[in-house]
Design a protein around this motif. Structure first.
Motif, mmCIF file in Angstrom:
data_model
loop_
_atom_site.group_PDB
_atom_site.id
_atom_site.type_symbol
_atom_site.label_atom_id
_atom_site.label_comp_id
_atom_site.label_asym_id
_atom_site.label_seq_id
_atom_site.Cartn_x
_atom_site.Cartn_y
_atom_site.Cartn_z
ATOM 1 N N ALA A 72 49.915 45.957 36.464
ATOM 2 C CA ALA A 72 48.358 45.943 35.690
ATOM 3 C C ALA A 72 47.993 45.814 34.004
ATOM 4 C CB ALA A 72 48.269 47.823 35.823
ATOM 5 N N VAL A 73 49.701 46.568 33.448
ATOM 6 C CA VAL A 73 49.507 45.378 31.952
ATOM 7 C C VAL A 73 49.619 44.328 31.903
ATOM 8 C CG1 VAL A 73 49.858 45.766 29.329
ATOM 9 C CG2 VAL A 73 49.591 48.509 30.846
ATOM 10 N N TYR A 74 50.035 43.943 32.734
ATOM 11 C CA TYR A 74 50.624 42.752 32.244
ATOM 12 C C TYR A 74 50.191 40.861 33.782
ATOM 13 C CZ TYR A 74 53.187 44.336 28.230
ATOM 14 O OH TYR A 74 52.875 44.675 26.624
ATOM 15 N N GLY A 75 49.474 42.082 35.049
ATOM 16 C CA GLY A 75 49.582 41.176 35.659
ATOM 17 C C GLY A 75 49.046 39.647 35.374
ATOM 18 N N ASP A 76 48.138 40.070 34.642
ATOM 19 C CA ASP A 76 47.229 38.797 34.240
ATOM 20 C C ASP A 76 48.415 37.346 32.825
ATOM 21 O OD1 ASP A 76 44.820 39.391 34.990
ATOM 22 O OD2 ASP A 76 44.440 39.972 33.360
ATOM 23 N N LEU A 77 49.069 38.201 32.511
ATOM 24 C CA LEU A 77 50.241 37.204 32.148
ATOM 25 C C LEU A 77 51.003 36.987 33.171
ATOM 26 C CD1 LEU A 77 51.328 35.833 29.302
ATOM 27 C CD2 LEU A 77 52.352 38.070 28.540
ATOM 28 N N LEU A 78 52.159 37.179 33.961
ATOM 29 C CA LEU A 78 53.052 37.067 34.329
ATOM 30 C C LEU A 78 52.418 35.794 36.128
ATOM 31 C CD1 LEU A 78 53.784 40.628 35.915
ATOM 32 C CD2 LEU A 78 55.817 39.001 34.110
ATOM 33 N N ASP A 79 50.502 36.271 35.866
ATOM 34 C CA ASP A 79 50.605 35.114 37.069
ATOM 35 C C ASP A 79 50.060 34.045 36.491
ATOM 36 O OD1 ASP A 79 50.292 36.945 38.840
ATOM 37 O OD2 ASP A 79 47.873 37.098 38.348
#
Length: 225
Positions: A72-79
């Protein structure tokens, strides 16, 4: 008719989540992001709840395990990292693709100090991290092979050489982020040393995959702090 915490009611009708639940989730994410930046991804859950001013039960209700919280914290960065890798592999010029990919990765590290552990830290149960590491390794390996085939990269560079160098320099990115152009300068110096033709052969040998993992773990999640 009463509604539950899942935002649903009887009869199949849905309602908006309660404002306090949204507020609690946002507070937990903010607390986790701050603690991850300070202490790494394995910070105790109780500390996250405490910083958010909430109970541990509330934290577990929103995020039942560490994988859910990190995602949830880093989902955007992982994507974003995965998308950058796919764009790099689509480049006909492998050297340009490699430069664009690692620049995108480092830009993410500069924007969020807590993200630094994502590229090197492995925590059991966080499949998103394991998937990121594997995809990162495959992306770099394919770009290295193509850049060498195209004659742009020196042929005595192994994938593990580059992965280790990227991890080491990457650890400095958050500390350099406040200095205008500093991390971009270090990255440019690193990449320039990979260009063909090579003036002299590299000494020694490249680490194996297992040796690379051991070295990265030995560096620890907070190199230079």
């Amino acid at each position: 008719m009463s509604s539950g915490n899942d935002g649903s009611t009887g009869g199949g009708r849905t309602v908006s989540p309660r404002r306090d639940a949204v507020r609690n989730r946002d507070a937990l994410l903010a607390a986790a992001r701050g603690l991850f930046a300070e202490r790494g991804l394995d910070v105790p859950f109780d500390d996250v709840a405490r910083r958010a001013g909430l109970g541990s039960a509330t934290l577990y209700r929103h995020f039942p395990n560490r994988a859910a919280l990190v995602g949830a914290v880093y989902g955007d960065l992982l994507d974003a990292t995965a998308r950058a890798g796919r764009r790099a592999l689509d480049e006909s010029d492998a050297w340009a693709g490699l430069g664009a990919y690692v620049t995108a990765v480092y830009a993410g590290l500069a924007a969020d100090p807590g993200a630094n552990d994502l590229m090197t830290t492995s925590i059991p149960g966080i499949t998103a991290l394991d998937a990121l590491h594997e995809e990162h390794r495959r992306t770099v390996a394919r770009l290295v092979a193509r850049a060498q085939e195209q004659g742009a990269m020196r042929g005595d560079v192994a994938v593990e050489d580059l992965l280790l160098a990227l991890a080491a320099v990457g650890r400095t990115v958050p500390a350099l982020a406040s200095l205008d152009g500093a991390w971009q300068r270090q990255l440019a110096l690193l990449l320039d040393g990979l260009r063909a033709p090579a003036p002299v052969p590299l000494p020694g040998r490249a680490p194996t995959g297992d040796e690379l993992t051991d070295v990265l773990h030995a560096l620890g999640p907070r190199l230079g702090r």
